[in-house]
Scaffold this motif. Structure first.
Motif, PDB file in Angstrom:
ATOM      1  N   ARG A   2       0.838  -1.201   0.000  1.00 46.19           N
ATOM      2  CA  ARG A   2       0.000   0.000   0.000  1.00 46.19           C
ATOM      3  C   ARG A   2       0.873   1.252   0.000  1.00 46.19           C
ATOM      4  N   ILE A   3       0.456   2.271  -0.719  1.00 47.86           N
ATOM      5  CA  ILE A   3       1.167   3.536  -0.716  1.00 47.86           C
ATOM      6  C   ILE A   3       0.670   4.378   0.440  1.00 47.86           C
ATOM      7  N   LYS A   4       1.587   4.791   1.327  1.00 44.77           N
ATOM      8  CA  LYS A   4       1.198   5.592   2.479  1.00 44.77           C
ATOM      9  C   LYS A   4       0.962   7.037   2.077  1.00 44.77           C
ATOM     10  N   GLN A  27       7.780  -2.063  -9.401  1.00 44.64           N
ATOM     11  CA  GLN A  27       7.262  -3.412  -9.204  1.00 44.64           C
ATOM     12  C   GLN A  27       6.139  -3.716 -10.197  1.00 44.64           C
ATOM     13  N   VAL A  28       5.255  -2.751 -10.399  1.00 44.18           N
ATOM     14  CA  VAL A  28       4.171  -2.929 -11.371  1.00 44.18           C
ATOM     15  C   VAL A  28       4.749  -3.061 -12.778  1.00 44.18           C
ATOM     16  N   LEU A  29       5.728  -2.221 -13.102  1.00 45.81           N
ATOM     17  CA  LEU A  29       6.349  -2.262 -14.425  1.00 45.81           C
ATOM     18  C   LEU A  29       7.020  -3.604 -14.660  1.00 45.81           C
ATOM     19  N   ARG A  30       7.749  -4.084 -13.657  1.00 44.44           N
ATOM     20  CA  ARG A  30       8.452  -5.369 -13.792  1.00 44.44           C
ATOM     21  C   ARG A  30       7.456  -6.506 -14.017  1.00 44.44           C
ATOM     22  N   LEU A  42      -2.806 -11.678 -23.284  1.00 42.86           N
ATOM     23  CA  LEU A  42      -3.064 -12.193 -24.624  1.00 42.86           C
ATOM     24  C   LEU A  42      -3.496 -11.118 -25.615  1.00 42.86           C
ATOM     25  N   PRO A  43      -3.287 -11.356 -26.914  1.00 43.59           N
ATOM     26  CA  PRO A  43      -3.706 -10.395 -27.933  1.00 43.59           C
ATOM     27  C   PRO A  43      -5.184 -10.033 -27.805  1.00 43.59           C
ATOM     28  N   GLY A  44      -5.476  -8.742 -27.774  1.00 43.12           N
ATOM     29  CA  GLY A  44      -6.842  -8.268 -27.657  1.00 43.12           C
ATOM     30  C   GLY A  44      -7.313  -8.094 -26.227  1.00 43.12           C
ATOM     31  N   GLN A  45      -6.548  -8.575 -25.251  1.00 43.88           N
ATOM     32  CA  GLN A  45      -6.965  -8.489 -23.850  1.00 43.88           C
ATOM     33  C   GLN A  45      -6.901  -7.041 -23.365  1.00 43.88           C
ATOM     34  N   VAL A  46      -7.988  -6.589 -22.762  1.00 43.18           N
ATOM     35  CA  VAL A  46      -8.056  -5.229 -22.219  1.00 43.18           C
ATOM     36  C   VAL A  46      -7.457  -5.227 -20.816  1.00 43.18           C
ATOM     37  N   MET A  47      -6.621  -4.249 -20.551  1.00 45.08           N
ATOM     38  CA  MET A  47      -5.997  -4.110 -19.243  1.00 45.08           C
ATOM     39  C   MET A  47      -6.953  -3.389 -18.295  1.00 45.08           C
ATOM     40  N   SER A  48      -7.387  -4.063 -17.268  1.00 51.16           N
ATOM     41  CA  SER A  48      -8.301  -3.466 -16.299  1.00 51.16           C
ATOM     42  C   SER A  48      -7.499  -2.715 -15.244  1.00 51.16           C
ATOM     43  N   LEU A  49      -7.587  -1.394 -15.276  1.00 53.15           N
ATOM     44  CA  LEU A  49      -6.861  -0.559 -14.326  1.00 53.15           C
ATOM     45  C   LEU A  49      -7.250  -0.904 -12.893  1.00 53.15           C
ATOM     46  N   ARG A  50      -8.539  -1.056 -12.661  1.00 57.36           N
ATOM     47  CA  ARG A  50      -9.034  -1.338 -11.311  1.00 57.36           C
ATOM     48  C   ARG A  50      -8.563  -2.695 -10.822  1.00 57.36           C
ATOM     49  N   LYS A  51      -8.618  -3.696 -11.688  1.00 64.35           N
ATOM     50  CA  LYS A  51      -8.222  -5.046 -11.293  1.00 64.35           C
ATOM     51  C   LYS A  51      -6.729  -5.126 -11.012  1.00 64.35           C
ATOM     52  N   LEU A  52      -5.932  -4.488 -11.874  1.00 67.99           N
ATOM     53  CA  LEU A  52      -4.490  -4.501 -11.667  1.00 67.99           C
ATOM     54  C   LEU A  52      -4.115  -3.765 -10.380  1.00 67.99           C
ATOM     55  N   ALA A  53      -4.741  -2.610 -10.160  1.00 62.96           N
ATOM     56  CA  ALA A  53      -4.451  -1.830  -8.958  1.00 62.96           C
ATOM     57  C   ALA A  53      -4.824  -2.623  -7.703  1.00 62.96           C
ATOM     58  N   ALA A  54      -5.962  -3.310  -7.746  1.00 65.13           N
ATOM     59  CA  ALA A  54      -6.385  -4.115  -6.604  1.00 65.13           C
ATOM     60  C   ALA A  54      -5.406  -5.256  -6.355  1.00 65.13           C
ATOM     61  N   GLY A  55      -4.917  -5.851  -7.436  1.00 68.53           N
ATOM     62  CA  GLY A  55      -3.967  -6.950  -7.308  1.00 68.53           C
ATOM     63  C   GLY A  55      -2.665  -6.516  -6.667  1.00 68.53           C
ATOM     64  N   GLY A  57      -2.528  -3.909  -4.641  1.00 73.80           N
ATOM     65  CA  GLY A  57      -2.832  -3.236  -3.387  1.00 73.80           C
ATOM     66  C   GLY A  57      -2.414  -1.786  -3.398  1.00 73.80           C
ATOM     67  N   THR A  58      -2.585  -1.124  -4.546  1.00 82.25           N
ATOM     68  CA  THR A  58      -2.155   0.262  -4.675  1.00 82.25           C
ATOM     69  C   THR A  58      -3.249   1.078  -5.346  1.00 82.25           C
ATOM     70  N   SER A  59      -3.010   2.365  -5.482  1.00 78.99           N
ATOM     71  CA  SER A  59      -3.949   3.220  -6.191  1.00 78.99           C
ATOM     72  C   SER A  59      -3.774   3.015  -7.692  1.00 78.99           C
ATOM     73  N   PRO A  60      -4.738   3.449  -8.491  1.00 79.27           N
ATOM     74  CA  PRO A  60      -4.610   3.279  -9.942  1.00 79.27           C
ATOM     75  C   PRO A  60      -3.477   4.106 -10.562  1.00 79.27           C
ATOM     76  N   MET A  61      -2.988   5.120  -9.852  1.00 79.28           N
ATOM     77  CA  MET A  61      -2.020   6.037 -10.461  1.00 79.28           C
ATOM     78  C   MET A  61      -0.754   5.345 -10.984  1.00 79.28           C
ATOM     79  N   PRO A  62      -0.028   4.556 -10.169  1.00 80.64           N
ATOM     80  CA  PRO A  62       1.179   3.924 -10.703  1.00 80.64           C
ATOM     81  C   PRO A  62       0.878   2.934 -11.820  1.00 80.64           C
ATOM     82  N   VAL A  63      -0.279   2.270 -11.747  1.00 84.00           N
ATOM     83  CA  VAL A  63      -0.658   1.336 -12.803  1.00 84.00           C
ATOM     84  C   VAL A  63      -0.908   2.099 -14.105  1.00 84.00           C
ATOM     85  N   ARG A  64      -1.602   3.235 -14.005  1.00 86.81           N
ATOM     86  CA  ARG A  64      -1.875   4.057 -15.184  1.00 86.81           C
ATOM     87  C   ARG A  64      -0.567   4.540 -15.820  1.00 86.81           C
ATOM     88  N   GLU A  65       0.385   4.938 -14.976  1.00 87.10           N
ATOM     89  CA  GLU A  65       1.674   5.414 -15.479  1.00 87.10           C
ATOM     90  C   GLU A  65       2.434   4.303 -16.205  1.00 87.10           C
TER      91      GLU A  65
END
Length: 247
Positions: A2-4, A27-30, A42-55, A57-65
């Motif tokens: 979690r980001i404090k 860590q997200v980038l890696r 996979l090809p055509g797979q949409v990246m879910s910002l909310r799902k990735l951020a939840a996985g 345990g962070t805010s959507p900001m670093p995932v979006r970046e």
């Protein structure tokens, strides 16, 4: 992970927060880079910002970046609707990517073979055994992961600061097609080319090692092109499977 939140104004906490954000970002980038390279996305797979951020345990900001960086690197693409997804590669682009792979990865393999020591050969042999076990068990995640690990352990042994980043950029683009290569009956995975490469390394035959990697790349390309439509490889499902892999 979690980001404090910022708790002070003396600069100390601010610096800690920035370091933590930087750590989460890397860590997200890696994770995303490895997922793309091994074919977990996979090809055509949409990246879910909310799902990735939840996985993470962070805010959507670093995932979006991170997603923005991967779009800039041509590993992902932004749709007209504003979402981010894994591109579907046209047959032409797929052919181009694999042709360049032959050149760069062939060169890296040849360089690595000329420097290969028993420790490298033993490490590659161990990785290949893991791959063979995964193939036998039809363990898709470990098939993909072990295959990528074999290739990059070999390429890293070339000790080229120029080649490796270029090879990584190619794997970011074509990697998502690798899952599909496991489903093509005409090209069952058996790691035969890896065995030829290991034999060449043991014999100190750099040219044979290069031929082995080129044949491996070319065989996979032909198989993928055999199932690619005009708009790229079509998946029999809308979203990819949940593939868990080591970061």
């Amino acid at each position: 992970m979690r980001i404090k939140k910022n708790e002070g104004s003396d600069g100390t906490t601010n610096g800690a927060v920035k370091r933590e954000r930087g750590h989460v970002h890397e860590q997200v980038l890696r994770y995303m880079r490895r997922g793309l390279m091994i074919g977990a996305f996979l090809p055509g797979q949409v990246m879910s910002l909310r799902k990735l951020a939840a996985g993470f345990g962070t805010s959507p900001m670093p995932v979006r970046e991170v997603l923005s960086r991967l779009v800039a690197a041509n590993a992902l693409e932004e749709t007209k609707g504003g979402s981010v997804r894994v591109p579907r590669l046209s047959p032409e682009k797929l052919s181009d990517l694999f042709a360049v792979r032959e050149l760069l990865e062939g060169m890296a393999t040849e360089l690595a073979a000329k420097k290969a020591k028993p420790a490298l050969i033993a490490e590659l042999n161990g990785i290949n055994k893991q791959l063979l076990q995964a193939i036998e068990k039809r363990d898709i995640a470990n098939c993909l992961s072990s295959n990528q690990k074999f290739h990059f352990t070999l390429y890293e042994a070339a000790e080229s600061e120029v080649l490796l980043p270029l090879i990584e950029s190619l794997w970011l683009q074509f990697g998502p097609t690798m899952y599909m290569s496991l489903l093509i009956p005409s090209m069952p995975w058996n790691a035969a080319d890896h065995e030829d490469i290991l034999k060449a390394l043991k014999e100190g035959n750099a040219a044979a090692a290069k031929r082995g990697i080129v044949h491996d790349i070319r065989t996979t390309c032909r198989a993928l092109l055999s199932v690619a439509g005009s708009n790229g490889i079509e998946l029999p499902f809308a979203q990819g499977p949940e593939l868990l892999f080591e970061n």
